[in-house]
Design an enzyme around this catalytic site. Structure first.
Site, PDB file in Angstrom:
ATOM      1  N   GLY A 158      40.225  30.853  43.336  1.00 46.64           N
ATOM      2  CA  GLY A 158      40.574  30.929  41.923  1.00 46.64           C
ATOM      3  C   GLY A 158      39.377  31.270  41.049  1.00 46.64           C
ATOM      4  N   LEU A 204      36.936  39.766  36.286  1.00 45.88           N
ATOM      5  CA  LEU A 204      37.374  39.038  37.485  1.00 45.88           C
ATOM      6  C   LEU A 204      38.043  40.057  38.408  1.00 45.88           C
ATOM      7  CD1 LEU A 204      38.819  35.950  35.573  1.00 45.88           C
ATOM      8  CD2 LEU A 204      36.542  36.195  36.597  1.00 45.88           C
ATOM      9  N   ASN A 205      37.383  40.351  39.534  1.00 47.81           N
ATOM     10  CA  ASN A 205      37.772  41.471  40.394  1.00 47.81           C
ATOM     11  C   ASN A 205      38.025  41.012  41.829  1.00 47.81           C
ATOM     12  OD1 ASN A 205      38.135  44.326  40.931  1.00 47.81           O
ATOM     13  ND2 ASN A 205      36.141  44.303  41.930  1.00 47.81           N
ATOM     14  N   LYS A 264      42.804  45.557  43.658  1.00 48.39           N
ATOM     15  CA  LYS A 264      43.764  45.961  42.628  1.00 48.39           C
ATOM     16  C   LYS A 264      43.105  46.857  41.582  1.00 48.39           C
ATOM     17  CE  LYS A 264      47.215  44.161  39.452  1.00 48.39           C
ATOM     18  NZ  LYS A 264      47.829  42.971  38.849  1.00 48.39           N
ATOM     19  N   LYS A 285      50.696  43.429  35.987  1.00 49.97           N
ATOM     20  CA  LYS A 285      50.949  42.625  37.185  1.00 49.97           C
ATOM     21  C   LYS A 285      52.004  43.264  38.082  1.00 49.97           C
ATOM     22  CE  LYS A 285      48.300  39.217  35.701  1.00 49.97           C
ATOM     23  NZ  LYS A 285      46.964  39.041  36.308  1.00 49.97           N
TER      24      LYS A 285
END
Length: 472
Positions: A186, A77-78, A91, A360
């Site tokens: 999402g 998931l990018n 990120k 995070k």
């Protein structure tokens, strides 16, 4: 601003698929009132529905694990930006270890797997409109690696004014005054976007049966051969279509989603779905002992079946935001793990904490850059020199929030092998070869500065006040 008819006409221009997806989500949002769970109906999952990892590992591996690997694709998931850590762009392009980015480490892991087992495990990146362009530019550098890389984009939905429930977008653009008007909805959007992109059918045609899905910033989420073998060794008529990796909660994880039994189904319960009166109960480490790592193993034919029948019902997460100008908006999202209730023979596997190593914040970054971990073929493993299996609790203050500021405050990353707890607040810098042990608390009050000298060894120390080291 739009009236409601203009709104739908406007949305239709985005793309037919995005339009249909948002329309469905928005209609459901208008119909749903109150929390999506009836609290008295919740019970703990039956024991057999969450298997301990050791039981799965005890089965061992067959000689021909390559056969199973050739039926697997890895999906990362990018869609996220590095803004919370003060970085521009995706990120996944932040350097986390020895100049390697999240994406570099992922490619190294899968290439090592393919070379070791003579396999063909492709990497699939789910990008968002925020990350797609920058990510595709970087992918050129992996052309000669032994990994086939595919990308697809998740949807683009409009943010909604909290008061009027109308979109705040003025046009289709995503720059200038419109830069905050759109959002990727999402990671639950993976099912529809994967299917709509054509990539799902392509992978099935190539003989792929399962995907291993995880967040790209979870450095513990590597392909686990024992879980893969467990999936592949099931009888065809009892094939497990969905595995969620869960791990034991600590006090740091009390807000994490958990698995429950609800109306005879295994279901993911997120904190956003919990009635306010029961939030403390949800956070209890004794009642809800595990949480979702978002490492998921999912059957590709099952995704295709559920998408074509339009029978995947994901709970809506209403995410309120306040934009830079002070406007209150909402964005409607879904979570990838929420689909567990739609799949046949779904189960949880209680995995070691080492499979959940998310980065995070810069506090997390300090841990993975330190000598607590060693790097081998893109995978981080806890140093054998560390006596405790758990990681230290690290809390860095606001002066360390942005990656560039964080890096400027360390001449070298301290030795943390014997560290239990570190709190740093205020204007603090670390010289070379500092060693931290036990519980270390360093507080520089407003206007003060603390320079920890090169070679210092702090063990069970509280340092406060003003400590300047000047060149002379």
């Amino acid at each position: 601003m739009f009236n409601i008819t203009e709104f739908w006409l406007f949305l239709f221009q985005i793309s037919r698929k995005d339009f249909e997806g948002f329309k469905k989500l928005f209609h459901r949002f208008l119909q749903v009132k109150g929390p999506s769970v009836d609290w008295p109906k919740i019970s703990r999952p039956p024991e057999e529905s969450i298997q301990p990892y050791d039981r799965i590992k005890a089965k061992g591996l067959p000689d021909n694990i390559t056969v199973s690997l050739n039926k697997l694709a890895v999906v990362k998931l990018n869609g996220g930006l590095g803004t919370s850590m003060g970085c521009k762009g995706p990120k996944s392009l932040i350097s986390v270890r020895n100049e390697n980015t999240f994406l570099d480490l992922t490619v190294q892991q899968i290439e090592h797997l393919n070379k070791t087992f003579n396999a063909d495990v492709p990497l699939v990146l789910m990008n968002s409109f925020n990350t797609d362009e920058d990510t595709k530019k970087i992918l050129q550098k992996y052309k000669h690696h032994r990994v086939n890389i595919h990308t697809f984009n998740q949807s683009r939905y409009p943010r909604i004014n909290k008061e009027s429930l109308l979109p705040i977008a003025k046009s289709m653009g995503t720059s200038g005054e419109n830069s905050e008007a759109w959002y990727p909805p999402g990671h639950g959007d993976i099912y529809a976007s994967f299917h709509n992109s054509g990539l799902l059918d392509k992978l099935i045609a190539e003989g792929k049966e399962y995907i291993f899905v995880s967040n790209i910033d979870n450095l513990g989420a590597t392909v686990d051969l024992f879980i893969l073998n467990h999936l592949m060794s099931q009888p065809a008529d009892k094939r497990c279509e969905f595995i969620m990796e869960v791990t034991d909660k600590t006090r740091a994880d009390v807000k994490g989603g958990t698995l429950i039994r609800y109306e005879d189904h295994l279901r993911l319960l997120e904190i956003a779905q919990v009635p306010k009166a029961h939030v403390d109960e949800f956070k209890s480490v004794t009642k809800f002992k595990i949480f979702n790592t978002n490492n998921l193993w999912i059957s590709l034919p099952a995704i295709k079946r559920l998408q074509e029948k339009n029978s995947m019902d994901l709970e809506i997460i209403v995410n309120p935001k306040t934009l830079d100008g002070g406007l209150n908006v909402i964005q409607l999202e879904t979570a990838v793990g929420a689909a567990i209730k739609s799949f046949n023979n779904a189960m949880g596997v209680n995995v070691p904490r080492s499979r959940f190593l998310p980065v995070k914040t810069t506090s997390d970054l300090l841990l993975v850059m330190s000598n607590l971990y060693s790097l081998d073929a893109g995978s981080l493993t806890m140093s054998k020199k560390r006596e405790f299996p758990t990681t230290p609790h690290v809390k860095l203050g606001s002066s360390f929030t942005k990656v560039q500021e964080f890096l400027a405050r360390f001449e070298s990353i301290p030795d943390m092998l014997e560290l239990d707890h570190l709190t740093v607040s205020g204007d603090v810098t670390f010289g070379k070869n500092v060693s931290l042990k036990g519980t270390v608390i360093i507080i520089a009050n407003h206007g003060d500065r603390i320079d920890i000298p090169a070679g210092a060894m702090l063990e069970n120390k509280i340092v406060s006040g003003n400590l300047r080291i000047l060149d002379h």
